[in-house]
Design a protein around this motif. Structure first.
Motif, short mmCIF file in Angstrom:
data_model
loop_
_atom_site.label_atom_id
_atom_site.label_comp_id
_atom_site.label_asym_id
_atom_site.label_seq_id
_atom_site.Cartn_x
_atom_site.Cartn_y
_atom_site.Cartn_z
N ASP A 53 0.85 -1.20 0.00
CA ASP A 53 0.00 0.00 0.00
C ASP A 53 0.88 1.24 0.00
N ALA A 54 0.27 2.38 0.17
CA ALA A 54 1.00 3.65 0.08
C ALA A 54 2.07 3.78 1.15
N GLY A 55 1.94 3.03 2.23
CA GLY A 55 2.94 3.12 3.29
C GLY A 55 4.06 2.10 3.17
N THR A 56 4.00 1.20 2.18
CA THR A 56 5.03 0.17 2.01
C THR A 56 6.37 0.80 1.65
N ARG A 57 7.40 0.42 2.38
CA ARG A 57 8.74 0.93 2.11
C ARG A 57 9.68 -0.22 1.71
N VAL A 58 10.74 0.16 1.02
CA VAL A 58 11.71 -0.81 0.52
C VAL A 58 13.11 -0.37 0.93
N SER A 59 14.03 -1.34 0.99
CA SER A 59 15.40 -0.98 1.39
C SER A 59 16.40 -1.95 0.80
N ALA A 60 17.65 -1.49 0.73
CA ALA A 60 18.76 -2.31 0.24
C ALA A 60 20.05 -1.64 0.65
N GLU A 95 25.42 -1.30 -2.08
CA GLU A 95 25.91 -2.07 -3.22
C GLU A 95 24.76 -2.64 -4.06
N LEU A 96 23.53 -2.59 -3.55
CA LEU A 96 22.36 -3.05 -4.30
C LEU A 96 21.41 -1.90 -4.63
N ALA A 97 21.91 -0.68 -4.56
CA ALA A 97 21.04 0.47 -4.79
C ALA A 97 20.44 0.45 -6.19
N ASP A 98 21.22 0.01 -7.19
CA ASP A 98 20.68 0.01 -8.55
C ASP A 98 19.60 -1.07 -8.72
N VAL A 99 19.77 -2.22 -8.05
CA VAL A 99 18.74 -3.26 -8.12
C VAL A 99 17.46 -2.77 -7.44
N LEU A 100 17.61 -2.09 -6.32
CA LEU A 100 16.44 -1.53 -5.63
C LEU A 100 15.73 -0.52 -6.52
N ALA A 101 16.51 0.34 -7.19
CA ALA A 101 15.90 1.33 -8.08
C ALA A 101 15.16 0.63 -9.23
N TRP A 102 15.74 -0.47 -9.74
CA TRP A 102 15.06 -1.23 -10.79
C TRP A 102 13.74 -1.79 -10.28
N LEU A 103 13.73 -2.36 -9.06
CA LEU A 103 12.52 -2.94 -8.51
C LEU A 103 11.45 -1.86 -8.30
N GLN A 104 11.85 -0.71 -7.80
CA GLN A 104 10.89 0.38 -7.64
C GLN A 104 10.32 0.78 -9.00
N ALA A 142 10.00 -1.09 -11.57
CA ALA A 142 9.15 -2.15 -12.09
C ALA A 142 7.78 -2.16 -11.43
N LEU A 143 7.72 -1.79 -10.15
CA LEU A 143 6.47 -1.86 -9.40
C LEU A 143 5.61 -0.60 -9.48
N ARG A 144 6.22 0.54 -9.59
CA ARG A 144 5.47 1.80 -9.46
C ARG A 144 4.47 2.06 -10.58
N PRO A 145 4.82 1.82 -11.88
CA PRO A 145 3.89 2.25 -12.93
C PRO A 145 2.49 1.65 -12.81
N ALA A 146 2.39 0.35 -12.61
CA ALA A 146 1.08 -0.29 -12.56
C ALA A 146 0.40 -0.11 -11.21
N THR A 147 1.16 -0.19 -10.11
CA THR A 147 0.55 -0.11 -8.79
C THR A 147 0.21 1.32 -8.39
N GLY A 148 0.97 2.28 -8.89
CA GLY A 148 0.77 3.67 -8.46
C GLY A 148 1.27 3.95 -7.06
N LEU A 149 1.97 2.98 -6.46
CA LEU A 149 2.46 3.13 -5.10
C LEU A 149 3.82 3.82 -5.10
N PRO A 150 4.09 4.68 -4.10
CA PRO A 150 5.38 5.39 -4.07
C PRO A 150 6.56 4.49 -3.74
N LEU A 151 6.35 3.49 -2.87
CA LEU A 151 7.41 2.54 -2.49
C LEU A 151 8.72 3.27 -2.15
#
Length: 544
Positions: free
Chosen positions: A25-32, A35-44, A46-55
């Motif tokens: 949901d809108a409050g869901t947060r992610v972390s890494a 050294e995995l900052a680029d993978v985290l950015a990729w995951l964000q 991948a998820l944001r366009p369809a879900t509309g969640l800020p993550l």
């Protein structure tokens, strides 16, 4: 009611379904970690366009966390999800990336859309996944020489590879019909060699031409972008510069490289051209110069130098070629080709790289580090492995994705023998059974080959490649046990994901009306005819 098993593809080694779910949901947060900052950015991304969640990024209390784990091997990952959160751990960056791909597959297929999906509830089911690939080389060869693929479509193809945990893009860059790579020392390779006046339509010898100019090439900046984009998705780009046959585009640019020295046009027809390189020292120098620029652009340890389908008629008939053989102490034209390939092989080896050639290169002596692509069935794999060479399995009758997909009369281009997704899944086995365990260790893996004589657009490539590439990906990733019914269940879900990203794949029922190409004929054959043709081809490029 039992919780359905998630339809992960490729099939994981270990999957246990738990209870509950993690609601995003809108409050869901992610972390890494950093050294995995680029993978985290990729995951964000991948998820944001369809879900509309800020993550947004959070700390240790983030609901979705990425981490490296020293006890896991290369490309290996674990994925743990439940009501309290989700954790992706990998043995390296690639492993974490694959774990993120698996995480996406836990969500509805619509998550892959690049636009908001209204009214959708996004929740991860509780699972425990442990997974690792069977083979280190899980590839696709994309031919961009017969029909040029613009850079943005190459990047899209890389994304589709990443969805299937494929890690090697064999980029076929030069051919009789076009030279696609900028070489600054020899600018005419693209000024002249990247363009042809028209293209043959169909596979029959009497097929007409379309009358339309065709061409294009990649600048060196384009290549750097493609290589970096692929690396961010765990994919190594292996370039191929075809020699000493399939070189008509190079001869159009620099006629002095040919046996006759006569001006040639870039070929407008498919098939094997008689024109080949001459074997002068100046020609060796030309191609080692080309390979130097290739190595500067591509960090891949493995560099392709071709070696397939090289007629020897011109060498046999040319007095200078015969004199050259005597100078080099060679008795057969086959030895002349082997000498040339070994010169390029030695040049690559001296710079710490490994040559990669089609199985015809086994007709000569190679550096111990050379890698062989076994395409004429699996005989090349057996021979190469027994000689101590590493092998990539790509037998034409099982993984050539330009082959027709059925015997239906409306298949777009009925080339060769039918090759269904079931054929690929049940029959493609990269390790020949006659190899000993020691010899089998030389099988790096395998790849599908996508030749584009008859694929003049990305949508045609989509039709030819999918869903057969899904089967290739699973064979190369999962263990060697096969369950066609289970695969089909998971494939159905994967095709929904491909629909979501706009892949115009072939349906099980056959081509849709707009996928048909009336009037475009092929060269259909039975399996027996194919075997006879391959035997004839082998005889035609050897001396007995």
């Amino acid at each position: 009611m039992p919780v359905p098993t998630p339809a992960l593809l490729p099939r994981p080694q270990h999957l246990v379904v738990g209870e509950g779910e993690l609601l995003l949901d809108a409050g869901t947060r992610v972390s890494a970690p950093d050294e995995l900052a680029d993978v985290l950015a990729w995951l964000q991304g991948a998820l944001r366009p369809a879900t509309g969640l800020p993550l947004r990024e959070g700390g240790d209390d983030a609901a979705i966390r990425l981490a490296l784990h020293a006890d896991l091997g290369p490309e290996t990952f674990t994925l743990s999800t439940g009501p309290d959160g989700a954790v992706v751990r990998g043995g390296d960056r690639a492993g974490v990336f694959y774990g993120c791909q698996a995480l996406l597959q836990l969500l509805p297929p619509a998550v892959h859309r690049r636009a908001p999906v209204a009214g959708r509830r996004w929740a991860l089911p509780a699972v425990e996944v442990r997974d690792a690939p069977r083979f280190a080389w899980r590839g696709v060869m994309l031919d961009v020489a017969r029909h040029f693929t613009p850079k943005h479509d190459v990047l899209r193809f890389i994304d589709l590879m990443a969805m299937h945990r494929l890690n090697t893009l064999h980029w076929h860059l030069t051919e009789d019909q076009g030279w696609r790579l900028e070489i600054t020392k020899y600018p005419r390779l693209t000024e002249v060699g990247a363009w042809r006046s028209e293209s043959q339509v169909g596979a029959a010898e009497d097929s007409p031409s379309d009358g339309r100019p065709h061409g294009g090439f990649y600048t060196q900046d384009d290549v750097r972008e493609v290589v970096a984009y692929a690396a961010a998705r765990g994919i190594t780009v292996v370039p191929e510069i075809e020699t000493p046959g399939h070189v008509r585009a190079a001869l159009a640019a620099y006629p002095e490289l040919g046996v006759t020295g006569e001006q040639r046009d870039v070929s407008t027809r498919w098939g094997i051209e008689v024109d080949v390189l001459n074997m002068e020292e100046s020609t060796v120098e030309f191609f080692t110069d080309v390979l130097d620029e290739v190595m500067d652009l591509f960090p891949s340890t493995v560099i392709g130098i071709g070696g397939d389908e090289c007629p020897r008629d011109q060498w046999r008939a040319d007095p200078r070629a015969q004199q050259r053989m005597r100078e080099l102490g060679l008795e057969r034209e086959a030895d002349l080709q082997a000498w040339f390939m070994r010169r390029l092989d030695d040049h690559l080896t001296a710079r710490g790289r490994r040559s990669f050639g089609w199985d015809e290169v086994l007709e000569g002596e190679l550096a111990p580090t050379a890698v062989v692509a076994s395409w004429r069935g699996m005989a090349g794999a057996v021979t190469a492995a027994r000689r101590g060479h590493d092998v990539v399995a790509c037998p034409d009758e099982l993984v050539y994705l330009d082959y027709r997909q059925s015997e239906l009369p409306n298949e777009p281009i009925p080339v060769a023998t039918p090759l269904t997704v079931e054929d690929v899944y049940t029959r493609f086995e990269p390790v020949p059974p006659e190899l000993t365990p020691e010899e089998a260790r030389h099988v790096l893996g395998g790849q599908a080959n996508v030749w584009t004589e008859h694929a003049d657009s990305p949508r045609t490539v989509d039709y030819l490649v999918f869903p057969r590439l899904c089967a290739v990906a699973e064979v190369l990733w999962a263990d060697d046990e096969r369950d066609l019914e289970d695969f089909q269940r998971r494939l159905d879900a994967q095709l929904e994901r491909l629909d979501a990203v706009g892949v115009e794949h072939r349906r099980a029922s056959g081509p849709l009306p707009w996928q048909e190409r009336p009037g475009v004929v092929g060269r259909p054959s039975t399996r027996e005819e194919r075997a006879a043709h391959m035997a004839e081809l082998t005889r035609s490029i050897t001396d007995g």
